[in-house]
Design an enzyme around this catalytic site. Structure first.
Site, PDB file in Angstrom:
ATOM      1  N   GLU A 101       0.834  -1.200   0.000  1.00  0.00           N
ATOM      2  CA  GLU A 101       0.000   0.000   0.000  1.00  0.00           C
ATOM      3  C   GLU A 101       0.867   1.247   0.000  1.00  0.00           C
ATOM      4  O   GLU A 101       0.373   2.357   0.222  1.00  0.00           O
ATOM      5  CB  GLU A 101      -0.973   0.008   1.172  1.00  0.00           C
TER       6      GLU A 101
ATOM      7  N   CYS B  18      -3.100  -4.617   4.134  1.00  0.00           N
ATOM      8  CA  CYS B  18      -2.060  -5.499   4.653  1.00  0.00           C
ATOM      9  C   CYS B  18      -2.132  -6.921   4.142  1.00  0.00           C
ATOM     10  O   CYS B  18      -1.290  -7.743   4.488  1.00  0.00           O
ATOM     11  CB  CYS B  18      -2.095  -5.520   6.188  1.00  0.00           C
TER      12      CYS B  18
ATOM     13  N   HIS C 273      -1.614 -11.943  10.902  1.00  0.00           N
ATOM     14  CA  HIS C 273      -1.214 -10.564  10.621  1.00  0.00           C
ATOM     15  C   HIS C 273      -0.978  -9.855  11.956  1.00  0.00           C
ATOM     16  O   HIS C 273      -1.705 -10.081  12.916  1.00  0.00           O
ATOM     17  CB  HIS C 273      -2.305  -9.847   9.833  1.00  0.00           C
TER      18      HIS C 273
END
Lengths: 367, 133, 385
Positions: free
Chosen positions: A98, A130, A256
């Site tokens: 990103e 993400c 994550h």
């Protein structure tokens, strides 16, 4: 409570027609670090909340000459080194991020050219906050698994910026990981076999950035339950169900890592033990690598895992969605592991900087 | 710098592609039309090694146009493992730690850009060798 | 091949000439040179210049200057060899007279570095280096020389002070030069305490930025007595190249272009370094002076500091080096420097150097470098009675 409808099971887990393995892996983390104390000092906050509750000590900061392209190139070279490939054997190079260096011009082509994989290559950049890195992985798996290409290179990397004084400033770190996947039948030294995966995606606007803004916006507490936890837990539960696996079947689990608290909480909710999560929990040392986060956690696990270990990987991308994968480590990991620097080697290579240098490196100083 | 000028030398500047003379074995980097040593035209494509040692360095404190943001930065002369010498920036190093003889390895980094609207230029730099896997 | 003489010279003071343009500076030097002698015509004008295109938005320099000095329809053109443009012009002029093509040739150099502002000027000067493989990486011209200086000090363990002492000597000489840009003495401390530009090069290791013009008039030696009472013969001249990139040099601490050009010039003049009484060498930076003196045969490799300590290069020493003050003190109007050197040696050999006069100067040498050592011109001149 996570919203998981068991009645929605219309598709089986994503399994390629041809068995796919990981052939190589590699990461890169910049040398610079800034501590939560140093950031808190500037804004008159206490670092306690970040250290003790969010479990972040410091984050990795990209140098003046680094960006997602440079991070991706070094990660890719490490992966190629481990895979023992000639770059021309790659059929695809995808970069998930990103923080693209160019809003329009693919980072993938810069990487493909730098590693010598051009011109017979498929390349593009992916964006899904993400989880862009695991998106790339899904697509490489699909291309390899359908027989369209022999090897695919999937990269997740970011040099994400946190807005000054925003809580995310303490965690937005820089770094990335590359994975090379190939056909099981072609691979003499397979690293890990992909058993299957699940992608779980909804339109959930928890964190976003509009084109003319330098920094992202987020919906604070809304990024927890309806976003991170719903998707991570749903995807993971669906994967385990469809593969008939339970938490104790896994040696390691990587989620994550926006901070240290969320992955540990998700693990607990799903029935995993802390010991399964901790070896892949890197956020205390380097912060949240955004699209590189879960892949780098996986990379750290591959640096230590043994043949036969089962590893779960669940990413999360705001917007929102999770990709969940199950891998079983194979024999090839032994000979390939030492061919490139490990995640811990990069973590140990560090130099702490102050907020002034941080502003200079992250180009917050207007010329 | 014009876009074509940057693009043309991408293989030389990012993959360290040079030439080896088929006649006398001299490495020609940057590439030439005829060998520097013997004048031969039988020059084959050759990839320079990625590791070497620092044989001289300086710290640029008065940068030229386009490099103002980066000062101070280190410029070095590196002797690669095959004896070829190359000029490049040295990165990821505390300037006070620079030493002639330091082992260095190549890395792909940003070198400069044309403001925030122009292209970004990448090339090989060198950093202190940190890990010998 | 005919023998060639310099019959006249003209130079402007080197300075930041805000109120004089490129043409005006050249005109001033040309008029001085022409005033000294009576010649029937000028057959060719060859001019050295490096930066006019960038800083003064001007190409076609030959035409501009021929027009300005009222010399049309004489053929006129520029030669360019970075800071060696003057040397290149001299070689070009010499060749045109020696070959019999032209009889009376005006060879000049002119530079207006102050037409650019600070970084624009250094950017233009930087173009002497390799744009793709040196400048691309952010090397400034100073930094390339700093790489050589750092290596030299590492290999030969030369103390920093030796380089500072050379700058001190240059200023001591330049203080006697009415044409010098910085005609004042300095101390070792001035050098060592000055700002670091690119480690280890400090401000006072570097030649200053300035404007200037110089002209010499060449003709066949046999005709010289017709036009002037005083003249000198160019008895040896040559040019040579080395790799553009510092990194590609066979020996990082030797300027092969100087060695080669020097050898050829000595051979042509049937002389050796021992015959040279006075020399104007190219000290853009003190490290260039060290390398030049060694490569011209005035010092053994690595022995620059020893020779400095022994006073070898002082006025009246074994070889008087840069009695004009050199690039450091007289100044370095880049494309003109080689012609300044030619004029200054002519002055010495004609015994017209006034306070700068080196006694009994019979044979002089000039050395003019382009780039970081990629191109050198050497000329040897002898006194004629």
């Amino acid at each position: 409570m996570p919203i998981v409808s068991y009645k929605e099971k219309l598709v089986n887990s994503l399994k390629p027609v041809i068995d796919v393995v990981i052939s190589g892996w590699g990461s890169y983390i910049p040398i610079y670090r800034i501590s939560v104390e140093e950031i808190a000092r500037i804004w008159g906050k206490s670092p306690k909340h970040f250290r003790e509750e969010l479990l972040i000590d410091e984050k990795a900061v990209a140098g003046l000459d680094e960006d997602v392209a440079t991070i991706s190139v070094e990660s890719a070279k490490n992966a190629i080194q481990r895979a023992g490939l000639n770059p021309k054997q790659l059929g695809a190079v995808f970069v998930g991020t990103e923080s693209k260096p160019y809003a329009v011009k693919p980072t993938g082509t810069i990487v493909a050219e730098a590693i010598g994989a051009t011109p017979r290559i498929l390349s593009a950049d992916f964006e899904f906050a993400c989880k862009a890195g695991t998106e790339c992985l899904q697509c490489c798996v699909a291309l390899v698994g359908s027989g369209m290409i022999n090897y695919g290179l999937a990269i997740g990397a970011d040099t994400a910026q946190g807005a000054p004084s925003d809580p995310l400033e303490y965690s937005a770190g820089c770094g990335g990981t590359a994975l090379i996947v190939g056909r099981k039948t072609h691979e003499k030294e397979p690293v890990a076999l992909l058993e299957g995966s699940v992608s779980y995606v909804t339109d959930t606007p928890d964190f976003w950035r509009r084109p003319k803004r330098d920094y992202p916006s987020h919906a604070e507490a809304f990024t927890g339950e309806p976003a991170y936890f719903n998707h991570v837990i749903s995807a993971t539960k669906l994967l385990m169900e469809e593969l008939s696996l339970k938490p104790s079947d896994f040696q390691y689990v990587v989620f994550h890592q926006p901070n240290g608290k969320f992955p540990l909480k998700a693990a607990k909710l799903l029935g995993f033990k802390k010991e399964q999560v901790e070896p892949g929990l890197l956020v205390p040392y380097i912060g949240n690598l955004y699209a590189g986060s879960s892949l780098t956690g996986l990379s750290a696990i591959l640096d230590i895992a043994r043949p036969g270990d089962r590893v779960l990987l669940t990413s999360f991308g705001s917007g929102a969605g999770s990709d969940s994968f199950s891998f079983v480590v194979q024999d090839g990991i032994i000979s390939k592991r030492d061919r490139a620097p490990k995640v811990m080697d990069y973590i140990k290579r560090k130099r702490n900087i102050d907020y002034a240098l941080y502003c200079k490196f992250r180009r917050k100083i207007v010329f | 710098m014009s876009v074509p000028r940057y693009w043309r030398e991408i293989p030389q500047r990012t993959r360290l592609e040079g030439q080896k003379c088929g006649c006398c074995g001299t490495v020609n980097y940057p590439p030439r039309a005829r060998c520097l040593k013997c004048g031969s035209t039988s020059l084959e494509q050759y990839r320079l090694p990625e590791k070497g040692s620092l044989i001289s360095f300086t710290i640029v404190r008065n940068p030229p146009l386009g490099f103002e943001r980066n000062a101070p930065y280190a410029l070095g002369l590196i002797e690669l493992e095959d004896g070829t010498r190359i000029t490049a920036q040295i990165t990821d190093v505390e300037l006070d730690d620079l030493r002639i003889g330091m082992p260095v390895e190549s890395v792909f980094r940003k070198v400069s850009e044309d403001g925030d609207a122009g292209i970004i230029r990448y090339a090989i730099k060198f950093r202190p060798t940190f890990c010998n896997p | 091949m005919r023998k060639v003489a310099i019959i006249s010279y003209g130079l402007t003071k080197v300075d930041k000439h805000w109120n004089k343009s490129l043409r005006e500076l050249f005109g001033e030097a040309a008029k001085k040179a022409l005033n000294e002698i009576e010649i029937p015509s000028i057959d060719a004008i060859i001019v050295g210049n490096m930066c006019a295109s960038d800083l003064s938005d001007q190409n076609n320099i030959g035409s501009i200057l021929a027009d300005y000095i009222g010399a049309i329809p004489t053929t006129a053109y520029r030669v360019e060899s970075a800071c060696g443009s003057g040397g290149a012009a001299l070689l070009s002029g010499f060749t045109s007279v020696a070959s019999g093509m032209f009889d009376i040739v005006m060879v000049g150099g002119v530079e207006k570095l102050t037409d650019g502002i600070g970084k624009e000027t250094t950017y233009s000067l930087g173009k002497a280096a390799d744009a793709e493989y040196e400048l691309f990486y952010g090397s400034s011209f100073v930094s390339l020389n700093a790489l050589m200086m750092n290596r030299y000090m590492h290999v030969y363990k030369t103390p920093r002070e030796a380089f500072a002492d050379f700058a001190v000597l240059m200023h001591k000489n330049g203080a006697k030069n009415p044409y010098a840009q910085l005609p004042f003495e300095i101390s070792r401390e001035t050098v060592l305490n000055s700002e670091t530009i690119a480690d280890p090069i400090k401000l006072y290791d570097c030649a200053p930025v300035g404007d200037g013009a110089a002209v010499v008039i060449l003709c066949p030696l046999e005709d010289a007595p017709k036009y002037s009472d005083t003249f000198v013969e160019i008895c040896g001249i040559s040019g040579a190249t080395d790799t553009i990139n510092v990194s590609s040099r066979e020996d990082l601490l030797s300027l092969k272009s100087t060695v080669t050009a020097g050898m050829k010039a000595y051979k042509m003049a049937k002389m050796s370094p021992a015959d040279i009484d006075v020399a104007e060498i190219h000290d853009t930076f003190t490290i260039m002076a060290a390398l030049s003196l060694e490569d011209l045969g005035f010092a053994e490799k690595g022995k620059f500091d020893k020779m400095m300590n022994e006073g070898t290069f002082e006025p009246g020493g074994i070889v008087s080096v840069n009695p004009s003050g050199g690039l450091k003190s007289r100044g370095h109007p880049v494309g003109a420097t080689g012609i300044y050197q030619a004029a200054e040696i002519s002055m010495q050999l004609m015994e017209r150097a006034d306070k700068m006069q080196v006694p009994n100067a019979e044979v002089g040498l000039i050395q003019n470098i382009g780039g970081s050592g990629s191109n050198t011109y050497v000329a040897i001149m002898r006194r004629c009675r």
